[in-house]
Design an enzyme around this catalytic site. Structure first.
Site, short mmCIF file in Angstrom:
data_model
loop_
_atom_site.label_atom_id
_atom_site.label_comp_id
_atom_site.label_asym_id
_atom_site.label_seq_id
_atom_site.Cartn_x
_atom_site.Cartn_y
_atom_site.Cartn_z
N GLU A 1 41.01 37.66 -10.64
CA GLU A 1 39.96 38.27 -11.48
C GLU A 1 38.58 37.73 -11.11
OE1 GLU A 1 42.90 37.01 -12.57
OE2 GLU A 1 43.83 38.96 -12.97
N ASN A 2 38.50 36.46 -10.69
CA ASN A 2 37.21 35.89 -10.27
C ASN A 2 36.63 36.63 -9.06
OD1 ASN A 2 38.29 32.45 -10.86
ND2 ASN A 2 37.17 33.82 -12.25
N ASP B 1 37.70 24.68 -15.31
CA ASP B 1 36.76 25.67 -15.85
C ASP B 1 35.52 24.98 -16.43
OD1 ASP B 1 35.86 28.21 -16.52
OD2 ASP B 1 36.81 28.18 -18.50
N LEU C 1 45.32 30.72 -20.69
CA LEU C 1 45.87 30.43 -19.36
C LEU C 1 45.19 31.24 -18.26
CD1 LEU C 1 49.68 30.00 -20.12
CD2 LEU C 1 47.99 28.22 -19.64
#
Ligand code: IPE
Ligand code: IPE
Ligand code: MG
Length: 227
Positions: free
Chosen positions: A59-60, A12, A180
């Site tokens: 979700e991305n 990330d 997470l």
């Protein structure tokens, strides 16, 4: 020194890395891909057997089309340029996630990459693309309901996309956040967690070595008392 057998990384911070440099987010992803390749090779050289990389969450997939198209192009580039290399090094590729959510050619490239490296015996690289742990768990639960029988923990693990892969020993998340984000929720029950403030494109192989030192100093008790 005790090296984790299975290392997982939540990669990330690519977007913030680019923003700081007044670059488009895509530049952060490009640099992130370079780091990903170098870090995973370094991990295998250090004796890690399984490396799992969180590259894209379910979700991305709701990010702007422009960013997703850039990410998909990078995945294409990764498959085009790295499968031979993995094969030479004896690393087996496994892609986890719902490939039906991805452009069909990426799903096909994933399968080809897995087939092309299937003989690898030195290590396994697990790439999570379009992956979500809750979705994975629900799919397993629904399969169990359809089969109509109660499961043991081992039976349940065998229904997940990570079937046959040991649970991660060590999970690193770069990019400051301490969460997470829907990654390996079942498998990480006893995983050692490590959070780095460094944005992923700035997380060096030396940073990985430092994380390994931190891991080696830990006491994994699994709920038991010290002998
Ligand atoms: C991680 O970097 C890569 C992906 C999620 C695809 P981000 O794109 O989340 O970068 P930040 O968190 O916005 O900096
Ligand atoms: C987690 O990063 C997913 C990946 C690194 C692939 P995100 O940037 O999507 O996570 P959140 O939104 O900060 O939880
Ligand atoms: Mg992020």
């Amino acid at each position: 020194m005790d090296i984790p057998r299975h290392l997982a990384i939540i990669m990330d911070g690519n977007g913030r890395w680019a923003k700081k440099r007044l670059l488009p987010r895509s530049a952060g992803h490009r640099e992130g891909l370079r780091r990903m390749i170098s870090l995973s090779e370094h991990a295998f050289d250090r004796g890690v057997e399984y490396v799992t990389l969180y590259a894209l969450s379910t979700e991305n997939l709701s990010r702007p089309k422009e960013e997703l198209d850039g990410l998909f192009s990078l995945f294409r580039k990764y498959f085009a340029e790295n499968i031979e290399r993995l094969k030479k090094k004896g690393i087996k590729l496994k892609v986890i996630g719902d490939t039906a959510l991805l452009p069909p050619d990426i799903a096909a490239l994933s399968r080809e990459g897995e087939n092309g490296t299937a003989g690898g015996e030195k290590g396994t690289l697990v790439l999570a693309i379009g992956y979500g742990a809750r979705q994975e768990i629900l799919a397993a639960v629904n399969a169990a309901v359809r089969a109509g029988k109660e499961l043991s923990q081992e039976d349940f693990s065998a229904l997940l996309s990570t079937a046959g892969i040991p649970d991660p020993d060590f999970l690193i998340r770069t990019g400051k956040e301490k969460r997470l984000s829907n990654f390996l929720l079942w498998q990480a029950a006893y995983t050692e967690l490590y959070f780095s403030d460094k944005l992923f494109p700035s997380f060096t192989n030396a940073d990985l070595d430092r994380a390994f030192e931190n891991y080696a100093a830990r006491d994994r008790r699994y709920g038991k008392v010290e002998p």
